[in-house]
Design a protein around this motif. Sequence first.
Motif, PDB file in Angstrom:
ATOM      1  N   GLY A 253       0.813  -1.213   0.000  1.00 36.98           N
ATOM      2  CA  GLY A 253       0.000   0.000   0.000  1.00 36.98           C
ATOM      3  C   GLY A 253       0.844   1.258   0.000  1.00 36.98           C
ATOM      4  N   ASP A 254       1.926   1.245   0.772  1.00 39.36           N
ATOM      5  CA  ASP A 254       2.814   2.406   0.831  1.00 39.36           C
ATOM      6  C   ASP A 254       3.497   2.643  -0.509  1.00 39.36           C
ATOM      7  OD1 ASP A 254       4.077   4.571   2.124  1.00 39.36           O
ATOM      8  OD2 ASP A 254       5.849   3.345   2.541  1.00 39.36           O
ATOM      9  N   LEU A 255       3.956   1.575  -1.141  1.00 33.62           N
ATOM     10  CA  LEU A 255       4.628   1.713  -2.438  1.00 33.62           C
ATOM     11  C   LEU A 255       3.669   2.234  -3.504  1.00 33.62           C
ATOM     12  CD1 LEU A 255       6.869  -1.489  -2.565  1.00 33.62           C
ATOM     13  CD2 LEU A 255       7.576   0.856  -2.073  1.00 33.62           C
ATOM     14  N   ILE A 256       2.451   1.750  -3.475  1.00 43.62           N
ATOM     15  CA  ILE A 256       1.467   2.202  -4.458  1.00 43.62           C
ATOM     16  C   ILE A 256       1.165   3.682  -4.266  1.00 43.62           C
ATOM     17  CG2 ILE A 256      -0.964   1.972  -5.143  1.00 43.62           C
ATOM     18  CD1 ILE A 256      -0.551  -1.087  -4.772  1.00 43.62           C
ATOM     19  N   LYS A 257       1.098   4.116  -3.012  1.00 47.70           N
ATOM     20  CA  LYS A 257       0.907   5.558  -2.744  1.00 47.70           C
ATOM     21  C   LYS A 257       2.073   6.374  -3.287  1.00 47.70           C
ATOM     22  CE  LYS A 257      -1.965   5.156   1.434  1.00 47.70           C
ATOM     23  NZ  LYS A 257      -1.999   3.690   1.581  1.00 47.70           N
ATOM     24  N   LYS A 258       3.248   5.764  -3.342  1.00 41.92           N
ATOM     25  CA  LYS A 258       4.441   6.442  -3.877  1.00 41.92           C
ATOM     26  C   LYS A 258       4.513   6.349  -5.401  1.00 41.92           C
ATOM     27  CE  LYS A 258       7.187   5.350   0.276  1.00 41.92           C
ATOM     28  NZ  LYS A 258       7.327   6.718   0.816  1.00 41.92           N
ATOM     29  N   GLY A 259       3.524   5.693  -6.027  1.00 38.16           N
ATOM     30  CA  GLY A 259       3.487   5.595  -7.484  1.00 38.16           C
ATOM     31  C   GLY A 259       4.163   4.370  -8.059  1.00 38.16           C
ATOM     32  N   GLU A 287      -5.337  -2.339  -0.658  1.00 37.77           N
ATOM     33  CA  GLU A 287      -4.167  -1.455  -0.644  1.00 37.77           C
ATOM     34  C   GLU A 287      -3.760  -1.013  -2.047  1.00 37.77           C
ATOM     35  OE1 GLU A 287      -2.711  -0.013   1.712  1.00 37.77           O
ATOM     36  OE2 GLU A 287      -3.298  -1.061   3.546  1.00 37.77           O
ATOM     37  N   GLY A 288      -4.403  -1.589  -3.071  1.00 40.46           N
ATOM     38  CA  GLY A 288      -4.125  -1.159  -4.442  1.00 40.46           C
ATOM     39  C   GLY A 288      -3.364  -2.142  -5.293  1.00 40.46           C
ATOM     40  N   ALA A 289      -3.100  -3.349  -4.772  1.00 40.93           N
ATOM     41  CA  ALA A 289      -2.409  -4.348  -5.586  1.00 40.93           C
ATOM     42  C   ALA A 289      -3.223  -4.638  -6.847  1.00 40.93           C
ATOM     43  CB  ALA A 289      -2.201  -5.631  -4.784  1.00 40.93           C
ATOM     44  N   ILE A 290      -2.529  -4.827  -7.964  1.00 42.81           N
ATOM     45  CA  ILE A 290      -3.163  -5.052  -9.260  1.00 42.81           C
ATOM     46  C   ILE A 290      -3.112  -6.543  -9.579  1.00 42.81           C
ATOM     47  CG2 ILE A 290      -3.046  -4.533 -11.732  1.00 42.81           C
ATOM     48  CD1 ILE A 290      -1.530  -1.921 -10.877  1.00 42.81           C
ATOM     49  N   SER A 291      -4.252  -7.160  -9.795  1.00 43.22           N
ATOM     50  CA  SER A 291      -4.290  -8.597 -10.056  1.00 43.22           C
ATOM     51  C   SER A 291      -3.875  -8.911 -11.490  1.00 43.22           C
ATOM     52  CB  SER A 291      -5.695  -9.147  -9.801  1.00 43.22           C
ATOM     53  OG  SER A 291      -5.745 -10.529 -10.134  1.00 43.22           O
ATOM     54  N   ALA A 292      -3.045  -9.938 -11.616  1.00 47.71           N
ATOM     55  CA  ALA A 292      -2.660 -10.426 -12.946  1.00 47.71           C
ATOM     56  C   ALA A 292      -3.627 -11.493 -13.444  1.00 47.71           C
ATOM     57  CB  ALA A 292      -1.242 -10.983 -12.916  1.00 47.71           C
ATOM     58  N   CYS A 293      -4.635 -11.825 -12.629  1.00 46.69           N
ATOM     59  CA  CYS A 293      -5.615 -12.860 -13.006  1.00 46.69           C
ATOM     60  C   CYS A 293      -4.895 -14.152 -13.393  1.00 46.69           C
ATOM     61  CB  CYS A 293      -6.523 -12.338 -14.101  1.00 46.69           C
ATOM     62  SG  CYS A 293      -7.504 -10.905 -13.599  1.00 46.69           S
ATOM     63  N   ASP A 294      -5.092 -14.661 -14.612  1.00 44.29           N
ATOM     64  CA  ASP A 294      -4.482 -15.938 -14.982  1.00 44.29           C
ATOM     65  C   ASP A 294      -3.298 -15.772 -15.931  1.00 44.29           C
ATOM     66  OD1 ASP A 294      -5.847 -15.201 -17.278  1.00 44.29           O
ATOM     67  OD2 ASP A 294      -6.760 -17.155 -17.617  1.00 44.29           O
ATOM     68  N   MET A 295      -2.689 -14.596 -15.950  1.00 44.71           N
ATOM     69  CA  MET A 295      -1.524 -14.367 -16.803  1.00 44.71           C
ATOM     70  C   MET A 295      -0.326 -15.172 -16.322  1.00 44.71           C
ATOM     71  SD  MET A 295      -1.687 -10.216 -17.323  1.00 44.71           S
ATOM     72  CE  MET A 295      -0.184 -10.223 -18.300  1.00 44.71           C
ATOM     73  N   THR A 296       0.550 -15.521 -17.246  1.00 47.34           N
ATOM     74  CA  THR A 296       1.829 -16.102 -16.861  1.00 47.34           C
ATOM     75  C   THR A 296       2.702 -15.000 -16.253  1.00 47.34           C
ATOM     76  OG1 THR A 296       2.948 -15.639 -18.965  1.00 47.34           O
ATOM     77  CG2 THR A 296       1.696 -17.702 -18.815  1.00 47.34           C
ATOM     78  N   MET A 312       2.772   5.244 -18.056  1.00 48.29           N
ATOM     79  CA  MET A 312       1.486   5.097 -17.383  1.00 48.29           C
ATOM     80  C   MET A 312       1.677   5.232 -15.877  1.00 48.29           C
ATOM     81  SD  MET A 312      -0.355   1.866 -19.256  1.00 48.29           S
ATOM     82  CE  MET A 312      -0.472   1.709 -21.044  1.00 48.29           C
ATOM     83  N   ASP A 313       0.698   5.842 -15.206  1.00 52.36           N
ATOM     84  CA  ASP A 313       0.730   5.885 -13.749  1.00 52.36           C
ATOM     85  C   ASP A 313       0.046   4.630 -13.201  1.00 52.36           C
ATOM     86  OD1 ASP A 313      -2.049   6.305 -13.909  1.00 52.36           O
ATOM     87  OD2 ASP A 313      -1.883   8.472 -13.635  1.00 52.36           O
ATOM     88  N   VAL A 314      -0.013   4.517 -11.865  1.00 47.97           N
ATOM     89  CA  VAL A 314      -0.551   3.303 -11.250  1.00 47.97           C
ATOM     90  C   VAL A 314      -1.991   3.036 -11.693  1.00 47.97           C
ATOM     91  CG1 VAL A 314      -1.211   2.229  -9.068  1.00 47.97           C
ATOM     92  CG2 VAL A 314       0.989   3.404  -9.257  1.00 47.97           C
ATOM     93  N   LYS A 315      -2.806   4.053 -11.736  1.00 50.05           N
ATOM     94  CA  LYS A 315      -4.202   3.883 -12.132  1.00 50.05           C
ATOM     95  C   LYS A 315      -4.308   3.415 -13.578  1.00 50.05           C
ATOM     96  CE  LYS A 315      -8.660   6.297 -12.308  1.00 50.05           C
ATOM     97  NZ  LYS A 315      -9.373   7.583 -12.052  1.00 50.05           N
ATOM     98  N   GLU A 316      -3.515   3.997 -14.458  1.00 49.87           N
ATOM     99  CA  GLU A 316      -3.539   3.607 -15.876  1.00 49.87           C
ATOM    100  C   GLU A 316      -3.028   2.177 -16.052  1.00 49.87           C
ATOM    101  OE1 GLU A 316      -2.851   7.905 -18.104  1.00 49.87           O
ATOM    102  OE2 GLU A 316      -1.144   6.880 -17.177  1.00 49.87           O
ATOM    103  N   ILE A 317      -2.014   1.801 -15.268  1.00 46.84           N
ATOM    104  CA  ILE A 317      -1.497   0.437 -15.350  1.00 46.84           C
ATOM    105  C   ILE A 317      -2.542  -0.554 -14.875  1.00 46.84           C
ATOM    106  CG2 ILE A 317       0.216  -1.164 -14.377  1.00 46.84           C
ATOM    107  CD1 ILE A 317       2.241   1.149 -14.511  1.00 46.84           C
ATOM    108  N   ALA A 318      -3.284  -0.201 -13.833  1.00 52.58           N
ATOM    109  CA  ALA A 318      -4.363  -1.069 -13.352  1.00 52.58           C
ATOM    110  C   ALA A 318      -5.403  -1.279 -14.455  1.00 52.58           C
ATOM    111  CB  ALA A 318      -5.009  -0.459 -12.110  1.00 52.58           C
TER     112      ALA A 318
END
Length: 331
Positions: A253-259, A287-296, A312-318
Amino acid sequence: MSNKKLLLLSTGGTIASVVSEEGLVPKESGETLIKRLEKLPYDIDIKDILQLDSSNIQPEEWRTIAENIYDARNDYDGIVLSHGTDTMAYTASMLTFMLQKINIPVVLTGSQVPINVVLSDAPDNLRLAFAASATCKPGIYLAFDRKVMLGCRSVKVRTINFNAFESVNYPVVAQVTSDGLVFNEEAKIPSHDGKTVLNTEIDPHVAVIKLFPGFDPNLLYAMVNNGCQGIVIEGYGLGGMNFIRRNIVAVIGDLIKKGIPVIATSQCLYERSDLTRYEVGRLALLEGAISACDMTTESAVTKLMWALGQSMDVKEIAQFFETNIAGEVTL
């Protein structure tokens, strides 16, 4: 009906290696590879672009490969890329993002044994790759041991067995049987409209962490302090991460807040990560972790590199990770 016009781009790897005092070293040219095959029913051109063990293929080489494919795409019906096996799945995944909307089939292949060895798997793999490049729909593929796989779903799972690659969480596109190259109707290859887009801008400053009991989450700060711009964490099972004593969830969560984007995947090879199932996943998701779902992992890493290369910023990457570009993820 005229023969399909195909291009072989050779990059080295075991398939092109010879014995030396230092071990196996890539030395054979693309022309030599073709000479070791019986005549194929295609019009084949050859271009040697690299001569490397694939352990040495890195982002600079990915750009070279992508640019060569892009430049040749309108002159051929298909392209075969001979490549070492160790990083072939990474190259296939990265080409998926660097060459979006590719207008011809591009098929990667290699071998577990050099082509100059009597019982090598190289001739069969090359023949399969050429057949696939002449018949598959446009896209990036990997052909090995009588199977054709979507490139961004392929993973190397064996070190010496000829059955070195598997298609993970996605049906095999086609396989060789007594009826020839038989396509799997369950493998839905994403279709697309528009022109091929070449974009080789990436940021390779990412890290992959395989979580284990006792991992110190402060090491993530150390990575970021030394230039890491994004992290892929292989969590437990469906993507669970510990928060008792060593609170990796709080650090995420802290890292995501830092971008700094943090991608959550599973260290299990098959099936998906699902952060919604358990508390240990839901807290990471909150906390904002982005799921990779079933990706390798290979696709998650290269997709993150490419996204960071687009600033891309964190939101765009999500949002990008919630987009299926070429079959790399099931949403």
